[in-house]
Enzyme design. Sequence first.
Site, PDB file in Angstrom:
ATOM      1  N   SER A 213       1.036  -1.379  -0.230  1.00  0.00           N
ATOM      2  CA  SER A 213      -0.082   0.054  -0.306  1.00  0.00           C
ATOM      3  C   SER A 213       0.862   1.418  -0.209  1.00  0.00           C
ATOM      4  O   SER A 213       0.625   2.288   0.380  1.00  0.00           O
ATOM      5  CB  SER A 213      -0.680  -0.525   1.454  1.00  0.00           C
ATOM      6  OG  SER A 213      -1.809  -0.403   1.154  1.00  0.00           O
TER       7      SER A 213
ATOM      8  N   LYS B  71       0.050   3.231  -3.279  1.00  0.00           N
ATOM      9  CA  LYS B  71      -0.583   4.461  -2.787  1.00  0.00           C
ATOM     10  C   LYS B  71      -0.250   5.754  -2.582  1.00  0.00           C
ATOM     11  O   LYS B  71      -1.378   6.122  -3.460  1.00  0.00           O
ATOM     12  CB  LYS B  71      -1.884   4.193  -1.385  1.00  0.00           C
ATOM     13  CG  LYS B  71      -2.776   2.953  -1.799  1.00  0.00           C
ATOM     14  CD  LYS B  71      -3.796   2.568  -0.803  1.00  0.00           C
ATOM     15  CE  LYS B  71      -4.646   1.248  -1.259  1.00  0.00           C
ATOM     16  NZ  LYS B  71      -3.769  -0.738  -0.503  1.00  0.00           N
TER      17      LYS B  71
ATOM     18  N   TYR C 153      -2.979  -1.609 -10.244  1.00  0.00           N
ATOM     19  CA  TYR C 153      -3.260  -1.311  -8.915  1.00  0.00           C
ATOM     20  C   TYR C 153      -2.545  -3.088  -8.281  1.00  0.00           C
ATOM     21  O   TYR C 153      -1.688  -2.483  -7.730  1.00  0.00           O
ATOM     22  CB  TYR C 153      -4.331  -1.480  -8.141  1.00  0.00           C
ATOM     23  CG  TYR C 153      -4.708  -1.775  -7.301  1.00  0.00           C
ATOM     24  CD1 TYR C 153      -4.354  -0.756  -5.672  1.00  0.00           C
ATOM     25  CD2 TYR C 153      -5.143  -2.703  -6.412  1.00  0.00           C
ATOM     26  CE1 TYR C 153      -4.757  -0.686  -4.958  1.00  0.00           C
ATOM     27  CE2 TYR C 153      -5.013  -2.803  -4.833  1.00  0.00           C
ATOM     28  CZ  TYR C 153      -4.766  -1.996  -4.323  1.00  0.00           C
ATOM     29  OH  TYR C 153      -4.718  -2.094  -2.893  1.00  0.00           O
TER      30      TYR C 153
ATOM     31  N   TYR D  50      -4.971   3.029   8.099  1.00  0.00           N
ATOM     32  CA  TYR D  50      -6.459   2.941   7.742  1.00  0.00           C
ATOM     33  C   TYR D  50      -7.286   3.354   9.146  1.00  0.00           C
ATOM     34  O   TYR D  50      -7.073   4.912   9.593  1.00  0.00           O
ATOM     35  CB  TYR D  50      -6.190   1.295   7.271  1.00  0.00           C
ATOM     36  CG  TYR D  50      -5.065   1.282   6.713  1.00  0.00           C
ATOM     37  CD1 TYR D  50      -5.177   0.863   4.932  1.00  0.00           C
ATOM     38  CD2 TYR D  50      -4.082   0.462   7.216  1.00  0.00           C
ATOM     39  CE1 TYR D  50      -4.773   0.853   4.175  1.00  0.00           C
ATOM     40  CE2 TYR D  50      -3.879  -0.338   6.270  1.00  0.00           C
ATOM     41  CZ  TYR D  50      -3.643  -0.275   4.524  1.00  0.00           C
ATOM     42  OH  TYR D  50      -2.638   0.048   4.045  1.00  0.00           O
TER      43      TYR D  50
ATOM     44  N   VAL E 147       0.712  -3.805   3.394  1.00  0.00           N
ATOM     45  CA  VAL E 147       0.442  -5.134   4.469  1.00  0.00           C
ATOM     46  C   VAL E 147       1.924  -5.850   4.599  1.00  0.00           C
ATOM     47  O   VAL E 147       2.033  -6.970   4.969  1.00  0.00           O
ATOM     48  CB  VAL E 147      -0.451  -5.460   4.057  1.00  0.00           C
ATOM     49  CG1 VAL E 147      -1.661  -5.760   4.566  1.00  0.00           C
ATOM     50  CG2 VAL E 147      -0.315  -6.049   2.469  1.00  0.00           C
TER      51      VAL E 147
HETATM   52  N1  GLN Z   1      -2.371  -5.526  -2.222  1.00  0.00           N
HETATM   53  C1  GLN Z   1      -2.493  -5.192  -0.659  1.00  0.00           C
HETATM   54  C2  GLN Z   1      -4.070  -5.587  -1.240  1.00  0.00           C
HETATM   55  O1  GLN Z   1      -5.000  -4.568  -2.129  1.00  0.00           O
HETATM   56  C3  GLN Z   1      -2.408  -3.848  -0.469  1.00  0.00           C
HETATM   57  C4  GLN Z   1      -3.506  -3.569   0.545  1.00  0.00           C
HETATM   58  C5  GLN Z   1      -2.086  -3.010   2.107  1.00  0.00           C
HETATM   59  O2  GLN Z   1      -0.677  -2.791   1.915  1.00  0.00           O
HETATM   60  N2  GLN Z   1      -3.005  -2.744   3.367  1.00  0.00           N
HETATM   61  O3  GLN Z   1      -4.796  -5.998  -0.562  1.00  0.00           O
END
Ligand code: GLN
Length: 309
Positions: free
Chosen positions: A68, A71, A192, A244, A262
């Site tokens: 993430s 992002k 993505y 989050y 994650v």
């Molecule tokens: N690739 C992961 C997902 O889409 C990224 C989520 C994350 O890092 N929180 O679930």
Amino acid sequence: MFTDKEKTIKIIENSIENSLTYANEGEVATYIPELANVNPKDFALSLVTVNGDEYKFGDYNKVFSIQSISKVISLIMALNDNSIDEVFEKVGTEPTKYKFSSLIPIDDMAANPFINAGAITTSSLIKGKDLDEKFNRVISKIKKLSNSNNITFLEEVYKSEMETTDINRSIAYYLRSKKIFSLDAEEVLDLYIRNCSIGMNSTELAHIGALLANGGKDLATNAEIISKDSVKIVLAQMASCGMYEESGSFLLEVGIPSKSGVSGAILGVVPGKCGIYVYSPRLDKSGNSVVGKKLLKILSNDLDLNIFL
Ligand code: GLN
């Protein structure tokens, strides 16, 4: 701060030792099968100051998927390729109490760019004639932002997520049905997931943090790499939405705009001072690195990094 290098190193070493007392708490992410193969004991910290000084500890050369943290890059690119209004017509700016993978929409669009639905949206705003060209643009951008030519693509992580990502696939189709984008939902999803599967080490990522901390200007030449407007937006969103559903409590306790992923990474940006990247794969229930959160809290206090003080 950061004037006495020896002293700074001692403070950081001490903070790391304290944070590692939590190293057995939490669980490594397993919902992307390939992520379960990491060593839960891996640890890296890189701190890069706006002057370009690097402080590196642990497995700082180790490459892991950025998940993430991508992002942040997608938002920077969406803002680069579109006007601010065009971006925020499609994605909100508010924190959410729902999980990062939640399908629950706010006014038929994602709550913010730093949950999955939001980053699928910003991915749809990245320009290019086809998927490969878009992804190549993302890689080139990351090379520029991190001042590194070694950025890799972790094929195994990508395949593993593509095979299991029913939730993100649902989100992509849902957003398309709400006319957030009209592109092929599979292609947007693919971009993505590719972005999440980019491989980098902690120092390369800390460099991106330092660039944001430096107002988007190259640390050596002062040339503008990210526009001021984009820096303001990215940092505001990191502060309010980057962790989050724990974003509020994290900001309150740590006071550093941050973004987690994650794979177990957290990127923190202290405007005017430094970028910090911590990697430790065991996560709490929200998907944030346990040691990463503890370490940023201790460092914020010991190095005087809280943006509100
Ligand atoms: N690739 C992961 C997902 O889409 C990224 C989520 C994350 O890092 N929180 O679930």
